[in-house]
Design an enzyme around this catalytic site. Sequence first.
Site, short mmCIF file in Angstrom:
data_model
loop_
_atom_site.label_atom_id
_atom_site.label_comp_id
_atom_site.label_asym_id
_atom_site.label_seq_id
_atom_site.Cartn_x
_atom_site.Cartn_y
_atom_site.Cartn_z
N GLU A 130 -6.10 6.87 -1.03
CA GLU A 130 -6.08 5.40 -0.27
C GLU A 130 -6.69 4.26 -1.28
O GLU A 130 -6.11 3.09 -0.79
CB GLU A 130 -6.46 5.95 0.82
CG GLU A 130 -6.13 7.38 2.01
CD GLU A 130 -4.69 6.43 2.16
OE1 GLU A 130 -4.33 5.31 2.37
OE2 GLU A 130 -3.27 7.71 2.34
N HIS B 204 1.69 4.23 -2.55
CA HIS B 204 1.38 5.62 -2.80
C HIS B 204 3.40 5.88 -2.89
O HIS B 204 2.68 7.52 -4.31
CB HIS B 204 1.35 6.06 -1.71
CG HIS B 204 0.19 5.65 -1.04
ND1 HIS B 204 -1.16 6.69 -1.20
CD2 HIS B 204 -0.78 5.38 0.49
CE1 HIS B 204 -1.82 6.85 -0.31
NE2 HIS B 204 -1.46 5.87 0.55
N HIS C 281 0.98 -1.35 0.56
CA HIS C 281 -0.16 -0.27 -0.05
C HIS C 281 0.96 0.93 -0.51
O HIS C 281 0.76 2.20 -0.87
CB HIS C 281 -0.90 0.15 1.47
CG HIS C 281 -2.22 1.51 1.36
ND1 HIS C 281 -2.37 2.01 1.03
CD2 HIS C 281 -1.13 2.21 2.44
CE1 HIS C 281 -3.24 2.57 1.58
NE2 HIS C 281 -2.39 3.05 2.21
N GLU C 282 1.97 1.49 1.06
CA GLU C 282 2.66 1.90 1.37
C GLU C 282 3.70 2.79 -0.29
O GLU C 282 4.01 4.06 -0.71
CB GLU C 282 4.18 2.49 2.47
CG GLU C 282 2.85 2.29 3.96
CD GLU C 282 1.98 3.23 3.97
OE1 GLU C 282 2.17 4.38 3.04
OE2 GLU C 282 1.08 3.22 4.46
#
Length: 418
Positions: free
Chosen positions: A251, A190, A186-187
């Site tokens: 997100e 980004h 997920h990070e």
Amino acid sequence: MRALPAPLIWMVLKPLQKLLAILLGRSLRKWWVALPENRRQLMHEWIRRRRWHLATGAGVTLVIVALLLLTHLDESPVTGRVRLLVFSREKYMELAALTSEAHLEEFAERLLPVTDPLHQMVEQSVQLLAQRNKDIPEVSEVPWSVHVVDSPQINAFVLPNGKVFVFTGMLGAVADVDQLMIVLGHEMAHAILDHSAEQASLSHVVDLLSLILVTAIWALCPGDSLAVLGGWAKDKLTELMFNHPYSRKLEAEADKVGMHLAAKACADVRAGPVFWQQLEIVDKLTGNPTLPEWLSTHPSHRNRSSQMDRLIPQALELRETCACPALSPIDPRVIFSKTVHELLEKAKEQGVGGLEGTHKPQPISASAGPPVSQTVRASPSKVDQLNKDRVPAITSPLPAAAREGSQYVLQNTNQQGS
């Protein structure tokens, strides 16, 4: 001395721009109040006679602004989504370099050594994600480096230049390496999707356009107090109508792309929804105040879990195309659902509250297994398994070091309820 990156210059000038708009609006108000009545009538008549010229000028200005924005449209990597990007990736890389230096200086005394099992585990997880996703240029072109910060904060973030920061509190919150891979994916998503540049671009455009509104508020409000209140209301509406919804959108996109990154790295993506359900329980047990989703920059834990559940079939199909070993027939969602149900029943029998309203996952047909809270903790040697083509499944938790000072969430639940 190197020049400051454009995004940093904008952040420095942003308060000054607003101050100038306030001063301009206030000056216009004072000038209008000081005008004699006959001069005001002349101004009204002048505006009325030239209203079409003024409307045409405003229309042309809007067209020019729209054309300028169209020239800054960009296609998002991986997803292909068209978005506004005022600041280029190169400019944000310069800012990321300054930011990473500041973080390294801030966390210098709390960084775990590279020989620490926790650092090695995160390092190998990140390198595995990068290796298995090297077909994505934004992944293969970045030199990924890991920094583990000794802090109870449940947090992790990745800068656009590949600097990965993970707090030990996060390592205590995840139940196994699969959940860690989901979080890291997920990070990293980004970073490779340039979300920081995209969000700053939207904020930049909204702020510039809102300067007109700020000037109008201070010019039209009869007093400074009302103008301050009007400015505050404008800021809150901007957050609720633009900033927060857009942040939640990014997100959700990072959740989807991050799950795909983890699937290609052969992680058990079924562990993703369980992680957010765990955090929901932690919030309820610790009494952490939770804002309604529309007031937050992030989706709620419950909605993220539900969204991930919907993404799992597609992620599992992707995983099968990557020559990954077969997953365990024991679905971690089923295990978690059974364990939560047992703990709720035990809490009811003992008359202990604290978990009321907790989201209980819908049962998924799969083989039952031992409760998660009874899984055997692995030794630091488990880190070496990450060198293989897949990461450990739900039955292979984090090294024991990750649990020191932060026990597994369901064990905490059991203690609270007894």
